[in-house]
Every structure is written in C-alpha cells, then in structure tokens.
Write a protein that holds these residues in place. Sequence first.
Motif, PDB file in Angstrom:
ATOM      1  N   ILE B 699       0.850  -1.206   0.000  1.00  0.00           N
ATOM      2  CA  ILE B 699       0.000   0.000   0.000  1.00  0.00           C
ATOM      3  C   ILE B 699       0.878   1.246   0.000  1.00  0.00           C
ATOM      4  CG2 ILE B 699      -1.759   1.262   1.299  1.00  0.00           C
ATOM      5  CD1 ILE B 699      -2.837  -1.255   0.066  1.00  0.00           C
ATOM      6  N   GLY B 700       1.919   1.226   0.823  1.00  0.00           N
ATOM      7  CA  GLY B 700       2.814   2.377   0.867  1.00  0.00           C
ATOM      8  C   GLY B 700       3.447   2.644  -0.491  1.00  0.00           C
ATOM      9  N   ILE B 702       2.276   1.796  -3.442  1.00  0.00           N
ATOM     10  CA  ILE B 702       1.271   2.339  -4.371  1.00  0.00           C
ATOM     11  C   ILE B 702       1.029   3.801  -4.056  1.00  0.00           C
ATOM     12  CG2 ILE B 702      -1.125   2.149  -5.131  1.00  0.00           C
ATOM     13  CD1 ILE B 702      -1.013  -0.808  -4.451  1.00  0.00           C
ATOM     14  N   CYS B 703       0.929   4.100  -2.758  1.00  0.00           N
ATOM     15  CA  CYS B 703       0.658   5.473  -2.339  1.00  0.00           C
ATOM     16  C   CYS B 703       1.773   6.399  -2.827  1.00  0.00           C
ATOM     17  CB  CYS B 703       0.542   5.520  -0.824  1.00  0.00           C
ATOM     18  SG  CYS B 703      -0.021   7.087  -0.189  1.00  0.00           S
ATOM     19  N   PHE B 704       3.032   5.951  -2.671  1.00  0.00           N
ATOM     20  CA  PHE B 704       4.151   6.791  -3.096  1.00  0.00           C
ATOM     21  C   PHE B 704       4.139   6.985  -4.608  1.00  0.00           C
ATOM     22  CE2 PHE B 704       8.640   7.315  -4.342  1.00  0.00           C
ATOM     23  CZ  PHE B 704       8.871   8.513  -3.700  1.00  0.00           C
ATOM     24  N   MET B 706       1.642   6.866  -6.528  1.00  0.00           N
ATOM     25  CA  MET B 706       0.528   7.736  -6.894  1.00  0.00           C
ATOM     26  C   MET B 706       0.857   9.192  -6.598  1.00  0.00           C
ATOM     27  SD  MET B 706      -3.363   7.294  -5.624  1.00  0.00           S
ATOM     28  CE  MET B 706      -3.072   7.696  -3.910  1.00  0.00           C
TER      29      MET B 706
END
Lengths: 126, 931
Positions: B699-700, B702-704, B706
């Motif tokens: 998740i981290g 993907i978040c970064f 994005m």
Amino acid sequence: MEAIYAFCVGILTTCGFFLVLRGRTFTVVIGLTLLSYAVNLFLFASGRLTIDGAAVLGQSTEYSDPLPQALVLTAIVIGFAMTAFLVILAMRSRADQGNDHVDGQVPTISNNSAASNSASSNKGNN
Amino acid sequence: MNLLWVVLLPLIGTLVPLLTERFGRNVCAFSVALLPAWSLILVLMHVGEIFDGEAIRQTIEWIPSMGLDLSFRLDGLSLLFLLLILGIGLLIILYARYYLSDKDSMGQFYAYLILFMSAMVGIVISNNMIQLWMFWELTSISSFLLISFWSHKPDARKGARMALTVTGTGGLALLAGLLLLGNIVGSYDLDTVLASGDLIRAHAAYPIALVLVLLGAFTKSAQFPFHFWLPHAMAAPTPVSAYLHSATMVKAGIFLLCRFYPALAGTDLWFMIVSLTGLITLLLGAYIALFKHDLKGLLAYSTISHLGLITLLLGLNSDLAAVAAVFHIINHATFKASLFMAAGIIDHETGSRDMRKLNGLMKYMPHTATLAIVAALSMAGVPLLNGFLSKEMFFAETLDQSMLGSLSWMIPLLATVGAAFSVAYSLRFIHDVFFNGEPIDLPKTPHEPPRYMKVPVEILVALCLAVGIFPAYLVGDLLHAAAFSVLANDVPMHSLSIWHGFNIPLFMSFLAMVGGITIYYNRRHLFEFQAQFNEPDAKYIFEGAVQSLIKFTQRIMATLENGSLQRYVFLMLLFTLVMSAYPLFELTQNAGSRPQLPIDGVAITAALLLIISAIATVIWHRRRFLSLIYLSVVGLIVSLAFAKFSAPDLALTQLSVEIVTIILLLLALYFLPQSTQKESSNRRLSIDLTVSALIGCVIGTICFAMLTTPLNSISDFFIANSKTGGGGTNVVNVILVDFRGFDTLGEITVLGIAALGIFKLIAKMRIYVPTRDDKGRPWTKDRHPLMLAMVSQSLLPLALLVSVYIFLRGHNLPGGGFIAGLITSVAIIQQYVANGVLWIKPRIKVDYQWLIASGILMATATGLGSWIFDKPFLSTWFDHFHLPWVGEFELASAMIFDLGVYLTVVGAVLLILANLGKLTTSERVDNKENV
C-alpha cells in the motif's frame, strides 16, 4: 515529503491489519479504526499533496484537488457510523455469547499459553 | 398473426389445470387441452403461407440497448415441430387422463406437462439465440419435474437428477457456444446468424463454437457418450416418456442441429463429429435395445438408436440426407410415441413391463396388440409403413457419401447392421409380448384399456399407415417446407414414393430384414454371449461420480470454511496481498515525475509521533485503555496532516469525529474486558505480522507511486463552476451539497440507517454492567463534578454559536453541515459527560430518531423541490440579496440541503452515544421498554 507520507500510510496499514487479525472484538475495532485512517489518507493522497492551497476560491493561487477531499469527508463520517455499529455489535455479541471472541467462542487449543507473560515484549521486538 | 400468442397461450395454460383440478378428471383434461388446441389452430391458419416458402416473423422490443428482443419466427421447420409438439401433446393429454391413477395429482402433472410444452414451443419459434436458450433451459427444468413426478420413488429422483445434470451441463455449453456465435456474427438475431454461415465457418473460433453447440445438442438428444440419462429417465410416468423421450424433448437437440444447419454444417469437422457420433449411437442403441427385458427400456434404447440415425443423416453434409433426416423426425415421432403409449397401456393393464413375464397378450388385448404390432413393424422398417420410407432414404444416402475416402463403404454396411438389430428388437417386442405362450405371474389379469385411452394410439398408428401408403400426398408439402428452412436454399429433387424399383437400398432393406430375423431366431446364443459381460450401470457410475465430486468439494470447504472469522479475514488478506502485489512487479520505477514537496521539521516530528503512536497501539493492544489513548494520538495527527495539506474541511471533520469516536470506544470499553489474555502463538503472531507488513509495504508503495505521478483530475470543472454554478467559494462544500449532492444524500441515509440499527441493537441488549474495573477497584460513586458541570453549561451556548457560524459560512469557507453537526453533537455530549443522563433527560426532549428522519426528509425534499421548477433532481438555486444594516448576503437552496445533513449527523451521533451512555445508568432502554 511524499515518501514520509507514504511511509506513514504503510505503517498505519500494517498496524491496522495486524490488529484486525487478532481474535478479540475490541482489538479488531481498534485495528479497523487505524485502517480507516490509512484508507482516508490514501484516498486523500489521490489528490496529491499541496501546501497552502485550500480549495476555497480567491484564497490562494493554486488549489488542491477538492474532489478527494469531499469523498474523504463523507468517508470519515460514514467510518464513524461503521465503527460505532461494529463496537455495539461487539458488545451485543459479548452480551449474547458470553465472550468477546470474533468467532463467538474462545478457541480451546491455546499454544504457548505458558509463555504469555513474555508476549508483550515479543510483540515489541517484532 | 401474433406469434407471441402461440407460446403465450400454453404458458398461460400452465395455470389452468391447477384451477380446474377440483372439477373432476374429465373437466380438468378438457380444460387443459383448450389453450394448446387454440395455439395449434393459430399455427394451422398459416400453413398455406409457410408451404409457399414464406417465414413469418414478429419482434417485440425488450431491451434494445443490449440487443435483446422478444423475437419469433415461424418457418417450415418450426411448423413441423409445432405440429409434433402441439399435436402429440394434445393426444398425450387425452392419454394421461386415463393413465394417471387417483393417487396422482392430476393438476400438478398437467401443469408440468403444459409448462414443458410451452418451453418446447418457445424453442422452435424463437428467432433470438438467447431467447432460444432460455426456453431450452426451461425444458430441462420442466422435464426434471416431470421425470421426478413420482417423487416417492428413488429411481425417479435419481433419473430426474441425472437427466437434469446431463442436459443442464449441455445447456451451459450451448450458452457458451451461442454467445461465441453471437460474438462472431455481431448479433444474436437468428436470421442474421443463419445468413452468416460463411463468416462463421471461416472464423478461427468456429471449431470451439461448433463443439459447444454440439455438446448442447448431443446431451439433449441422448447421443453417445451422453446417452445414458435417457434409459434412466424412463422412471417417469409413461405419458411423459411418450411425449418427452420420443416425440419432443430429445428431438430438441435434433432441432438445434437442423436450425443451425445453414450456419454450422458443411465442413469436414461437422461431418466427422456429427456423423460418427450418430453412427456410434445408432449401433450402440440398436444393439443394447435387443437385450432389455423392460418394455420401456427397449423403447428407450431404440429411441437412442433412431436419434443416432437422424444425427448421422444430418452429419453427412448432403442436402438429400437432410431431407431424409427431417422425414425421419416425423416418422419416428409417430411410431415411437404410439409404441410408448402401447407400452403404457400394457403396464397399466397387466402391472408389469418385464418381457420375461409378458407373453401371449394377443388373446387378452387384441385391439391394443394390433396397434402395437403395426407401430413396431413401422419401427422395423417394413414396407407400406412410414418407417420403411425414411429408412430407404437413409440407406440411399449412406451409399451416396464418400467422406471417409476408401473406407466409405463401411458406413452403408454398418447402417445395415444397425437396421438388422432394429428389426430384431422390433420382432422381440412383437413376439415376446403378444405371442410366445402364456403370461407368467402377472400382478393383474390383462384386459383391454378404457376406450378413449386407445384413441391417441389409434390416431398415431393410422398416421403411420397413411404416411406409409400415401407419403407425397400427406407430408410432401410439410417435408418440403421444413427441408427448405433447414437447407436455407432450394430443396433437391426427392421422390416420396413406396416403389423405386429394384435398387441397392431395397436390397439393403431386404438384407436387414433377413439379418434381423436371423438374429432374433438365434437370440439365445446372443443373450448367453452378452451375459458374459458385466454391463456397467450408468446409474452407479454417475452417482459415484457425483458423490466423489461432493466429497471433494466438502473437503475443500471444510479446510477453507471452518467457522472461524479470524481465519477468513486472514485468507482474504492473503488473497488481497497476492492480487495487489502482483501488478507491482510490472512497475519498474516507483517515483514519478511530479516534483516533490520539501521536508520540514514539523512534518518529521508529526510523522514520528504518528508512527510511534501507531506502533504503541499495536504493542499494548492487550491493555485496551492504553491502546485507545495511543489511537487517539494517531487520529489527532491525521487531522493535523489534513490541515497541513490544504484540506481544512477534512481537518475539522476528523477532529470532531475523533472526539466522538474516542468517547464511543471508552463507553464501549466499560462493558468489555479491560485487557486481553495472550492467545495467539508466537508463530501465528509472526505470520500475521509478516502478512500485514507486506500489505503495508504494497500500500505504501502504491501510495508513493501515486503521489509522485502528475495529477490529471476532473476537478478543474468543479473549481471553475463552483462559484458560477453552485454559488459558493468553498469547492469541497459545493461538491458535497451540489455537484455530488446525490452521493451525500445516500451517505446521510446510510448514517441514519446505521444509527437506527445501533439503537435496535442496544435496545435488546442484556449486558452485564460491571461495578469494578479489572483490578477489582469499584467504580466511583461520585456525583458529577461541579466545576466541570458549571463550565460546560456556560460553554454550551458558545459552542452552539460556533456551530451555527461554521454551518452558515460552510458554503464559502471551511465548514458546512457535516462539521457543524459534529460540533453540535460534541457540545451536547459534553453536557452528558458533565451532568449525566438524568440531568439531560428533562432538559433535552428531542427524539433523536425524529431528528434523523426529518434531516433525511429535508434533504430529499430539497432535491425533489427542483422538480417543481422543471430542473433535474437536486439542482441548486441561489441568489444574492441586500438588507439594510446587514449588507449583502446569499441565499441558496443548498443551505436547506445542508441543514438536512446537519440534522441527520446530530441525530445519528447523539442517538448512538446517548443510548450507549444510558446503558450505564438506570435509564437503560431495555428497562424502560420492559416495564
């Protein structure tokens, strides 16, 4: 800054999921709350990070993306309703079943119960 | 004419027997026959047009956007089948009137039968493939009901289940095939598909589509290796066997082959699959039929064999063979239906179907015997009967093909062998049952059946004879019309006469007769030979397969689904991890091109605090109170983060929600254990931690990725139109109450429902109210502290004023209904905390349920209001006014909507918290309700 933000989201997700995987209702609720922080931050991040750019017309030159904000705003409120529902359900489950395990009954086989005293320090090391 | 009525009349007729059953058997049977007869008349009215080569079409639009129409078409082939379905159906209705005993529910039987009839009619007149398939499945279901009509018999249940499984599986294959065809052609319209034969045959997916469609046809028409269900379906009442398993349902597969003949036939693949399957089925059925002692068993295998014959003819890719196939459809339906009915009469009047017991019935029931003998001779292919004619054509066609190259001579030879066996089992049927000495231990003394039970058999046998003697006169036009629609072009010259001169087909017929008589004469040796083999019973094999499948799935389910929610969550997470991590392998570069913000000291401090608190929440999760405190720190930092990253509305919302959440959890904790014993093993903890950490990493990442990708948002529209279209400068609030107002309406409704659900859960709660904490210290009995009460009472007006201010400015500055509602709730909860439920009760007399309801109603009414002005739901109106002293101000309908949001939020939050709080006092809801 983005890296720190993403790292925090990752940490919140990890902690949230770990608590969700535990067996007692209250802990699961705490985990879900942590997880909903992570989800809200993640959704908010889809509008990217802006400083000093609140989406209020006439107050700044460059605006942050208002759409994810609107979505997250309702998500926070709904998230509260969900947490409330869950926690009341957990109470009801305890009232009706006599225990607060998510499966409705406490598992009979308990591994390493003798080592329970050192458990918190174990988790701390993890 | 209205083709819809042709299928609709029988469908309506399904209900008739249920209503008329109480008026007696005759009235019931008569009323049941009315609607199908009407439908038959509708069809007959158009025989002339069909014979002229026309096809009647009718389309009723249903879901045009998906290409789904109710679409019907009546051509020669449909006409032929409609005559069989409705004509023989009417005879079966009459026959069943006498066949069913008083114990059977006649209404139920007729209802199933007519339902089946409607489904068959639907298949043959559908002009849309999906519609055709729907009716196809309906025949499977209704035949399941019919076969299992005597549901007290295990054989009937097993036979019905087997039939449903086999034909249902075939139906699924057929659906896949039809979807594929529709995909190739670009239309599900049957006319279009049939006209695109060249396109389909040239397409790469043709072999797959062909095999799938053939699977559907072969399972339905009991072709090898799916033939085994048909003999077991004989557990059905005999009218059902006569109707479904000789004349109609098993012909549905044949119909499908005929219908798609223009689109699918003509290739080597078609020849190889269809003709060889037909040939094997023909031989196998004819051979096994000879050894069956059960009358209906013999007829069932004979049916399989004749269906194989028709399939073989259709597989030969020759126009004349197709004509012969259509002709044999008619002939087989007439003689086989009459034979089944005769077998039913024998069973009915003697109590047995075993040919080892049934002997010499000619003396006891000469009338029935004569009819059955004529029909059986037709089955054997004796001249002057219709069976002879199509068999001659069949022989001629087997001679006329050269598809197997130098081995082509084998097909006519094998066809003759099959015909010889057909003669042999027909002879056995005649000789064993009606001659061959005296009956042995029959349960009943045989006698003739009621007069009208024989009428349907007489009609069909008369048809066998008439068609056999005057073929061209009686069925020439029908055959021509049907063959015309199968071939979709001109029908080749064929001659429907009895005598074609001395030729090879006649010689083959003669050979088959002699061979059949020889086989029957030497049957003892053949029976002995056959007795050496253990005949595998399809029932046990099938049941075994089904049972092992069930055991297999049960084992899987038992390992996956052991009743532990904790385990399910883990499995789901694992699956999520795999699914979300997999695409990341494709992502080669994490950081996108968007410029990143500089790091500052405050941000680092806040991040560190958040990380420490989150980890502390986990570490001390078994000391619940401590964990909760750390959780609240996390929530506060999250709201600070929102404030920093230009989302003041979010920060305000998060802050107020944080307060109510923590109060809620504290209250709940009062009723729950204060701490948790260690339960999970260290191994489990480390596995859980690994999985969660991996998900966190994913998740981290993907978040970064994005965050560093340049933004391409639709929000420019909202920013540009917020002031001009929505009348507010706070874009977030305008989105909530205007652009996406419908979403918000949905969300406050969910909020209201959740609150009411919670109210209900609390109302019935019988929970233990602890008097001591987990260390054994009693809870304090102190009254509410005076200072806190005084301060919060004096703060209340101020807090309410703030919330009004936040509400009013919400459209233009951070604020709005959600936030104002939360602030009001916090202010009131503060009073509860400081003064107690008993103090509040006489002072706030608002019913929170009503608050929620009026909020949602107000928001909905605002939306509906725009309809009065001919605007779409939830359009906003706003204008600016000028008042002396006050100055310019704005009024907008969105404010009323926002007021609805405000009321719902206040109502929901207070309903939840106030009721939960009451549990700790004597004001408990359940006490009130139970007194």
